[in-house]
Design an enzyme around this catalytic site. Structure first.
Site, PDB file in Angstrom:
ATOM      1  CG  ASP A  31     -30.866  12.430 -96.892  1.00 45.45           C
ATOM      2  OD1 ASP A  31     -30.283  12.441 -96.290  1.00 45.45           O
ATOM      3  OD2 ASP A  31     -30.386  13.698 -97.603  1.00 45.45           O
ATOM      4  CE1 TYR A  42     -20.375  11.988 -85.654  1.00 42.00           C
ATOM      5  CE2 TYR A  42     -18.282  12.860 -85.331  1.00 42.00           C
ATOM      6  CZ  TYR A  42     -18.885  12.904 -85.598  1.00 42.00           C
ATOM      7  OH  TYR A  42     -19.401  13.966 -86.540  1.00 42.00           O
ATOM      8  CE  LYS A  80     -26.585  14.980 -97.110  1.00 41.35           C
ATOM      9  NZ  LYS A  80     -28.161  14.703 -96.750  1.00 41.35           N
ATOM     10  NE  ARG A 139     -16.501  12.642 -91.014  1.00 46.75           N
ATOM     11  CZ  ARG A 139     -16.062  12.190 -91.214  1.00 46.75           C
ATOM     12  NH1 ARG A 139     -17.407  10.674 -91.858  1.00 46.75           N
ATOM     13  NH2 ARG A 139     -15.858  10.931 -91.005  1.00 46.75           N
ATOM     14  CG  HIS A 188     -32.993  10.856 -86.739  1.00 48.28           C
ATOM     15  ND1 HIS A 188     -33.071  11.782 -87.035  1.00 48.28           N
ATOM     16  CD2 HIS A 188     -32.532  10.647 -85.845  1.00 48.28           C
ATOM     17  CE1 HIS A 188     -34.308  12.637 -85.893  1.00 48.28           C
ATOM     18  NE2 HIS A 188     -33.551  11.354 -84.409  1.00 48.28           N
TER      19      HIS A 188
END
Length: 790
Positions: A416, A128, A322, A355, A206
């Site tokens: 995104d 991960y 972002k 994070r 996604h």
């Protein structure tokens, strides 16, 4: 809207990296809390709708499989997310939580069954934290310089995906719909397919799927494994059409599979690939904005702070994708270039913690805080701060309130997958009719075209958009907002789920139509029995892809010694008429098989030769037509790297097996259409499409005509034909109904049976040879000295 379950499925088995709920300890009290994330929110909303509908047609259970840090057995958790935004509740009777199920109140509302997958911390850090977050995430969001290519990361990624597969093996039922989610589990559909060939599997990504040039940056075995893993699903979904097309192009270019606009055939199985843009629970957000007392209280708090200033609002998770730094710098540029808005607007930028332990993210947070401090220090007054920066999560009520009272929604990610914040903002605009400024790099931009779309890296463009939004008339704002609200109200998260469920049902029906009849040991045994009992046999064998595997260079696809020996041994029995029927030219067949006791049919039936005889031509020998078409073939050869022309006596063939898959398919389609248009008004030439080849030949003959003529001239009580190409379909179609016809490969065919691979052909021939000895005496008794049947 009610989500009607297709009759095929009784449960949804959702598989994602995280479970939707986690267990939190507060003051010694254990609490079940819903996790954050778009997937969890979407499925929670879906489950609420299912429960409220109360229909026996709906799914009885959602089984959710995900990674758990605790060694829990199956956990049954009640529906804790409600339309009012409740996120956690105390759990009763959890003293033995690590060794047994979690009990809870309201058990009668249970629709979730949570199945944790235990992953060791040492594996998870590289799976991960490593491969998912330090390789896939930056690469798929177009930050290739940040991607880390560590082989140990991928090894642990494989291991973790196999852990999920092993867990599923213990619980999957035939009537389940297994729905795998996101980039953490790219390999899982393939592993499930290996274990359960008939399973119904969906996969949804996604995040963006990158363009081919970005995707190919990964090592070859990584990228090919990812594509093949995804192709284990029956239905592969993306947020936008661009992402689905990027995926199909990568499949075509890297795996060489034939694709259409929204499908691909993998291992002989039809796979649907399409865009399913995820929506939101519109009624939940819009209803809260209109009617919730708690939301109205939050709005009053915000408005009292604003004191008639216009609010610009943004909310994002802390992440470099972002565009947070770009956004703040663009706002600073707006203040510099539009000073008339000083002390009249406030930019409230909410950043949700994410994070924090990673140095890169801590550095980003410090950079954001430094820029905000610089801007506020430069422009703030005793009564006004241009930016209100909050590093925190907002409750549902706070979020809806901010959406509703803000005059501008500023959503500017660099990249995104969808960005549901944009849709939530639009849904909550019931008071002031705000304006959405949206990055054109967000998946939502393809649906919300009425927003002011901007390039998130261009601060001048963002600044201009902010001024436009602040000065836009109420009528203009209302028209644009109404259009967007209509769309997201009509296509909600429930529509999304319903469309995917309907889509996977349609795929299974399509697969059923295309279903092939794989040759089983029982079928093969029955064929051998018929072979043994027959007194005269015709055995039609194709060459390329049947007797020998395909080669990128046809001249090198020559028969090996064992193949020659097999043909010789099969033909030594006088009751066997072995026919090698091929598109190859007669010179090639003569060179390699001319001395054998077999019949040769060359160039799809243009030439025929009996054992010991001469070649007979079955067509008009005129070749003048070639001078017209050879330049056309040459033009395509010049433009398509790796392609070449093969000139035969009766045809011109354009091969593109060596070309890049996507390029070759494109040019093949254009060449086929061009020459078909030229020969449409005459009946002398015919376009033939084979395996990676377009061939133009004389009309009046094909493999089927040649095969039918051969069996009509003799009496056979056993007819066998095997081939791999589209041209072999002519043989299968022309032979009598009692003929045994076999197509190599797991593809649809009019042949009676399918043989999995070309490697199995030699085994079938060897079994025929073994039967030769046992029936040789019977053959001598039933065949005259001249070789004809008695």
């Amino acid at each position: 809207m009610r989500i009607i379950t297709p009759s095929r499925f009784k449960r949804i088995v959702i598989v994602s990296y995280r479970l939707p709920f986690s267990i939190v300890v507060k003051g010694g009290k254990k609490t079940i809390r819903r996790n954050q994330g778009g997937l969890v929110s979407a499925i929670a909303a879906l489950s609420e709708k299912m429960t409220d509908a109360g229909s026996t047609e709906l799914f009885k259970k959602i089984v959710w499989v995900g990674k758990s840090s605790k060694k829990l057995q199956t956990v049954n958790a009640r529906r804790i997310a409600s339309a009012k935004g409740l996120s956690d509740k105390p759990v009763s009777g959890v003293a033995n939580i690590s060794n047994g199920p979690v009990s809870h109140p309201y058990a009668e509302n249970t629709i979730y069954q949570l199945v944790p997958v235990a992953i060791k911390r040492s594996i998870d850090e590289k799976y991960y934290g490593g491969f998912c977050n330090d390789c896939i995430w930056p690469l798929f969001h177009y930050f290739p310089s940040l991607a880390v290519h560590d082989e140990s990361y991928f090894e642990n990624y494989i291991h973790a995906n196999k852990l999920f597969a092993e867990k599923l093996k213990t619980m999957v039922r035939p009537d389940d719909f297994i729905w795998v989610h996101d980039y953490h589990l790219f390999l899982l559909p393939g592993f499930i397919r290996e274990a359960f060939p008939a399973a119904t599997i969906g996969f949804f990504l996604h995040i963006p799927f990158p363009s081919f040039e970005i995707f190919r940056i990964m090592p070859k075995h990584w990228r090919n494994s990812i594509l093949r893993g995804m192709l284990g699903a029956d239905l592969i979904g993306f947020h936008t059409n661009d992402y689905s097309q990027y995926f199909l192009r990568s499949v075509s270019r890297l795996l060489g599979l034939e694709t259409t606009m929204n499908s691909v055939t993998a291992d002989g199985r039809f796979v649907k690939v399409d865009a399913f843009p995820i929506g939101i629970d519109y009624d939940k957000f819009n209803g809260a904005a209109m009617n919730s007392r708690e939301v109205k209280e939050e709005e009053q708090k915000i408005l009292s702070t604003l004191q008639n200033k216009k609010l610009i609002f943004s909310v994002d998770r802390l992440d470099y994708t972002k565009g947070l730094v770009n956004r703040i710098e663009a706002f600073e540029y707006f203040l510099e270039t539009h000073p008339q808005w000083m002390e009249k607007i406030v930019f409230n930028m909410v950043v949700i913690p994410s994070r924090d332990s990673i140095p890169q993210y801590r550095n980003m947070k410090r950079e954001i805080e430094a820029i905000v401090g610089k801007i506020n220090g430069k422009y703030a007054t005793m009564a006004w701060r241009p930016i209100i920066y909050q590093y925190k999560s907002l409750s549902f009520n706070e979020l809806v309130a901010h959406y509703n009272v803000s005059h501008v929604g500023l959503i500017t990610p660099i990249r995104d997958g969808m960005n549901l914040v944009a849709k939530e903002y639009v849904a909550c605009q019931v008071t002031g009719k705000g304006v959405l400024i949206l990055s054109e790099m967000a998946g939502a931009s393809s649906e919300l075209s009425e927003a002011i779309l901007i390039n998130p890296t261009n601060k001048q463009e963002i600044a201009t958009a902010i001024n436009k939004a602040l000065t836009m008339s109420l009528i203009h704002r209302t028209v644009l907002l109404t259009r967007m609200q209509k769309h997201i109200k009509n296509y909600t998260v429930f529509s999304w789920a319903k469309e995917i469920l309907a889509g996977v049902e349609a795929v299974k029906k399509e697969q059923e139509i295309r279903r092939v009849n794989i040759m089983t040991p029982a079928i093969e045994s029955a064929i051998m029995t018929k072979f043994t009992n027959a007194s005269r046999r015709a055995i039609f064998l194709d060459y390329d892809g049947t007797l020998v595997p395909f080669s990128n260079i046809p001249e090198l696809a020559t028969p090996d010694t064992p193949t020659i020996k097999q043909l010789k041994a099969l033909a030594i029995n006088p009751t066997n008429s072995v026919v090698l029927i091929s598109g190859r030219d007669k010179n090639f067949l003569e060179e390699w098989f001319g001395t054998l006791n077999i019949h040769l049919i060359a160039e799809h039936g243009a030439f025929q030769k009996s054992p010991g005889g001469d070649w007979l031509c079955n067509i008009d020998p005129d070749q003048s037509w070639k001078s017209t078409f050879a330049p056309i073939f040459q033009r395509y050869t010049d433009h398509c790297n790796g392609s070449f022309i093969e000139e035969k006596f009766s045809s011109l063939a354009w091969h593109y097996r060596n070309s890049p898959a996507e390029t070759g398919q494109l040019y093949a389609k254009e060449l086929k259409e061009e020459i078909r248009a030229l020969v449409a008004h005459e009946n002398k030439l015919h376009v033939l499409e084979g395996n990676m080849v377009i061939e133009l030949k004389k009309t009046g003959y094909d493999k089927g005509i040649a095969a039918l003529k051969f069996v009509s001239d003799h009496i056979f009580d056993f007819i066998f034909a095997i081939g791999d190409d589209r041209t072999d379909e002519d043989i299968f179609r022309s032979l009598p109904p009692n003929a045994i016809t076999i197509k190599i490969g797991i593809t649809s065919s009019i042949a009676k049976y399918n043989l999995a691979t070309q490697n199995d052909v030699s085994r079938i021939i060897e079994r025929f040879i073994e039967k030769n000895h046992s029936i040789s005496e019977k053959s001598r008794q039933n065949v005259s000295p001249d070789g004809t049947a008695r």
